[in-house]
Design an enzyme around this catalytic site. Structure first.
Site, short mmCIF file in Angstrom:
data_model
loop_
_atom_site.label_atom_id
_atom_site.label_comp_id
_atom_site.label_asym_id
_atom_site.label_seq_id
_atom_site.Cartn_x
_atom_site.Cartn_y
_atom_site.Cartn_z
N ASP A 1 0.85 -1.18 0.00
CA ASP A 1 0.00 0.00 0.00
C ASP A 1 0.90 1.24 0.00
OD1 ASP A 1 -1.71 2.23 1.06
OD2 ASP A 1 -3.18 0.63 1.27
N ILE A 2 0.58 2.23 -0.82
CA ILE A 2 1.41 3.43 -0.90
C ILE A 2 1.23 4.35 0.32
CG2 ILE A 2 1.65 3.40 -3.40
CD1 ILE A 2 -0.43 5.71 -3.47
N ASN B 1 -13.53 -3.69 0.88
CA ASN B 1 -14.68 -2.79 0.81
C ASN B 1 -15.29 -2.83 -0.59
OD1 ASN B 1 -14.14 -1.64 3.48
ND2 ASN B 1 -12.34 -0.78 2.49
N GLN C 1 -14.68 2.24 -0.16
CA GLN C 1 -13.80 1.77 -1.23
C GLN C 1 -13.30 3.00 -1.98
OE1 GLN C 1 -15.68 -0.54 -4.33
NE2 GLN C 1 -13.76 -1.59 -4.84
N HIS D 1 -9.99 -5.16 -4.13
CA HIS D 1 -8.71 -5.40 -3.47
C HIS D 1 -8.94 -5.67 -2.00
CE1 HIS D 1 -9.39 -1.03 -3.08
NE2 HIS D 1 -8.58 -1.05 -2.04
N PHE D 2 -8.04 -6.47 -1.47
CA PHE D 2 -8.04 -6.84 -0.06
C PHE D 2 -6.82 -6.21 0.59
CE2 PHE D 2 -10.40 -9.97 -2.32
CZ PHE D 2 -11.37 -10.45 -1.46
N HIS D 3 -7.00 -5.65 1.78
CA HIS D 3 -5.89 -5.11 2.56
C HIS D 3 -5.48 -6.16 3.57
CE1 HIS D 3 -6.57 -0.74 1.56
NE2 HIS D 3 -7.75 -1.24 1.22
#
Length: 184
Positions: A66-67, A122, A129, A135-137
């Site tokens: 993640d940035i 989300n 979202q 996408h999954f975190h």
């Protein structure tokens, strides 16, 4: 979308390109060489701006740092094709995400030394979202809570989280790729 989708840009910049021949089936559920060929050896993080610290580049799934990580090792796992919500995913994409997600969670835990983590996904703007691409975190939850400006765990958006340092991100992604290769 997908023209202005950040995750589609990542998929385009880092296409799946197996380094070893594989069978006609690209599904990760088989024990084909495609598994190890899905882990890039040394991806150029400067192909995009902001940089992308890629960990996995499989036919249907990608993973990258993640940035704006909540904690060290905050990893995003996404389907490669543009799908806005989980319900939009094709069965093979869902299966492949389901295959890689536990391996990536195990990788994050081993690399960070943090065995407690959240997996968050989300669907839609009202569900927070931010990037409308599935996408999954995977968010490690260390024993100490990092100091945050508002003293809360704001999940998404600027203001509460700092940008990922490229050099640190590149080293962390390299270690994750190494550990993931051991897992597969």
């Amino acid at each position: 979308y997908p023209i202005s989708c950040a995750f589609c840009s990542i998929a385009s910049a880092y296409p799946y390109s197996p380094s070893v021949p594989s069978s006609s089936s690209q599904s990760p559920t088989s024990t084909s060489p495609a598994l190890s060929s899905s882990i890039p050896s040394n991806p150029d993080i400067t192909k995009l701006q902001p940089s992308c610290c890629l960990v996995l580049s499989a036919p249907n799934v990608m993973a990258f740092l993640d940035i704006m990580p909540m904690t060290e090792g905050h990893l995003l796992v996404t389907c490669r094709p543009h799908r806005e919500k989980v319900a939009d995913m094709q069965p093979e994409e869902s299966s492949d995400v389901g295959f890689w997600l536990p391996l990536l969670a195990k990788t994050v835990a081993k690399v960070t030394g943090v065995t407690d983590y959240n997996i968050v996904q989300n669907n839609g703007i009202r569900a927070a979202q931010v990037v409308p691409h599935v996408h999954f975190h995977i968010i490690p939850r260390p024993g100490h809570v990092p100091e945050l400006k508002s003293r809360s765990w704001t999940m998404f958006g600027r203001g509460q989280r700092e940008d990922l340092d490229d050099e640190e991100g590149e080293k962390l992604a390299e270690e994750m790729r190494r550990v993931l290769a051991e897992e597969v």
